[in-house]
Design an enzyme around this catalytic site. Structure first.
Site, PDB file in Angstrom:
ATOM      1  N   LEU A 265       0.849  -1.192   0.000  1.00  0.00           N
ATOM      2  CA  LEU A 265       0.000   0.000   0.000  1.00  0.00           C
ATOM      3  C   LEU A 265       0.883   1.238   0.000  1.00  0.00           C
ATOM      4  O   LEU A 265       2.003   1.222   0.529  1.00  0.00           O
ATOM      5  CB  LEU A 265      -0.895   0.022   1.250  1.00  0.00           C
ATOM      6  CG  LEU A 265      -1.951  -1.086   1.387  1.00  0.00           C
ATOM      7  CD1 LEU A 265      -2.634  -0.986   2.745  1.00  0.00           C
ATOM      8  CD2 LEU A 265      -2.969  -1.014   0.264  1.00  0.00           C
ATOM      9  N   ASP A 266       0.376   2.325  -0.576  1.00  0.00           N
ATOM     10  CA  ASP A 266       1.073   3.600  -0.483  1.00  0.00           C
ATOM     11  C   ASP A 266       1.284   3.955   0.986  1.00  0.00           C
ATOM     12  O   ASP A 266       0.507   3.545   1.863  1.00  0.00           O
ATOM     13  CB  ASP A 266       0.251   4.717  -1.146  1.00  0.00           C
ATOM     14  CG  ASP A 266       0.119   4.529  -2.646  1.00  0.00           C
ATOM     15  OD1 ASP A 266       0.974   3.858  -3.243  1.00  0.00           O
ATOM     16  OD2 ASP A 266      -0.859   5.069  -3.215  1.00  0.00           O
ATOM     17  N   LYS A 267       2.308   4.745   1.263  1.00  0.00           N
ATOM     18  CA  LYS A 267       2.654   5.086   2.650  1.00  0.00           C
ATOM     19  C   LYS A 267       1.463   5.647   3.421  1.00  0.00           C
ATOM     20  O   LYS A 267       1.237   5.299   4.583  1.00  0.00           O
ATOM     21  CB  LYS A 267       3.813   6.089   2.668  1.00  0.00           C
ATOM     22  CG  LYS A 267       4.261   6.480   4.080  1.00  0.00           C
ATOM     23  CD  LYS A 267       5.491   7.356   4.042  1.00  0.00           C
ATOM     24  CE  LYS A 267       5.166   8.767   3.580  1.00  0.00           C
ATOM     25  NZ  LYS A 267       4.428   9.521   4.652  1.00  0.00           N
TER      26      LYS A 267
END
Length: 277
Positions: free
Chosen positions: A114-116
């Site tokens: 997942l994106d940060k």
């Protein structure tokens, strides 16, 4: 049928201490099998990721068995180490968990990312074989992931689908855009509830492009709340309002589907309560 055993894994089994047994006897991997034969694969030991630092920050475990680990990633934590996040990514935290538990195999296999600033479910495989199995499911698009997203504007439709190709923008390594030269991307969404000037959506991806939900929603005029990249003028949340809430994948070792859920995090719940009609 390979049952997820790739050529790469076969080479590791052959040359790095594993075994292939047919009816209890050691056998070459090119042996022709007969009906009723029983095949047992003994995996070789896996060296740990020496370059990965250990983080002592605890993780929230949603599911764990001998083959898979599913973790609820908080927003603000990178999935994998990078130059900017080398000490405390989710991978670092899982390695610390493995060490504290004294697991024999401390090699970290992250399957989904997942994106940060996106929160929610992330799958780890506990060994190479389990990783190969889920990699194939990713390619076959049989791992089902459902997201919750808060977007700008009130969407009247209870259900809609977006079919638009996504590719890189010319002036940014990070940003993506809808472009004729991109790869076709399919997003399906259902309206969960309408807020004062926003909408809570349940979103399912039918393709897995980088920033797919963020790009598609921005393109149709409903960017995610708090998205610094695609909705830079909105600062009502400290991160994009996106959460991977449900995930289902097949466990061939137990011959069952594994379904995991992660409740909406506090920042998104608070935003919804604040902006209810």
């Amino acid at each position: 049928m390979s049952y997820g055993i790739t050529r790469t894994l076969l080479k590791k089994i052959k040359y790095h201490g594993g075994e292939t047994l047919v009816n209890g006897e050691q056998s070459l991997v090119n042996r022709m099998l007969q009906t009723g034969d029983t095949v047992k694969v003994v995996l070789p030991p896996e060296p740990e990721n020496d370059h990965v630092s250990v983080s002592s920050v605890p993780i929230e475990i949603v599911h764990e068995d001998p083959n898979f680990l599913v973790v609820n990633k908080p927003a603000g934590v990178a999935s994998v180490p990078s130059h900017n996040y080398s000490e405390d990514s989710l991978v670092n935290r899982v390695k610390g968990y493995y060490q504290r538990r004294g697991y024999a195999n401390e090699k970290i296999h992250i399957v989904t990312r997942l994106d940060k600033d996106t929160s929610g479910l992330v799958i780890f495989a506990k060994h190479h074989f389990a990783h190969s199995v889920l990699d194939k499911q990713l390619k076959d698009r049989t791992i089902q992931k459902t997201y919750l997203a808060i977007v700008a504007g009130r969407i009247s439709s209870p259900h809609f689908e977006i079919y638009l190709p996504i590719g890189r923008t010319e002036d940014s390594f990070v940003k993506r855009q809808v472009t004729d030269t991109g790869k076709m991307s399919v997003t399906e969404a259902w309206t969960v509830c309408r807020l004062a000037k926003q909408t809570l959506l349940r979103v399912q991806l039918h393709t897995g492009r980088t920033h797919q939900i963020r790009v598609h929603m921005d393109t149709i005029g409903h960017p995610l709340i708090g998205d610094w990249l695609y909705n830079p003028d909105d600062h009502s949340m400290a991160r994009q309002a996106l959460h991977c809430a449900e995930m289902t994948f097949y466990d061939p070792f137990a011959d069952r589907n594994i379904h995991c859920e992660a409740r909406l995090p506090e920042d998104m719940r608070s935003y919804i309560n604040l902006h209810k009609l």
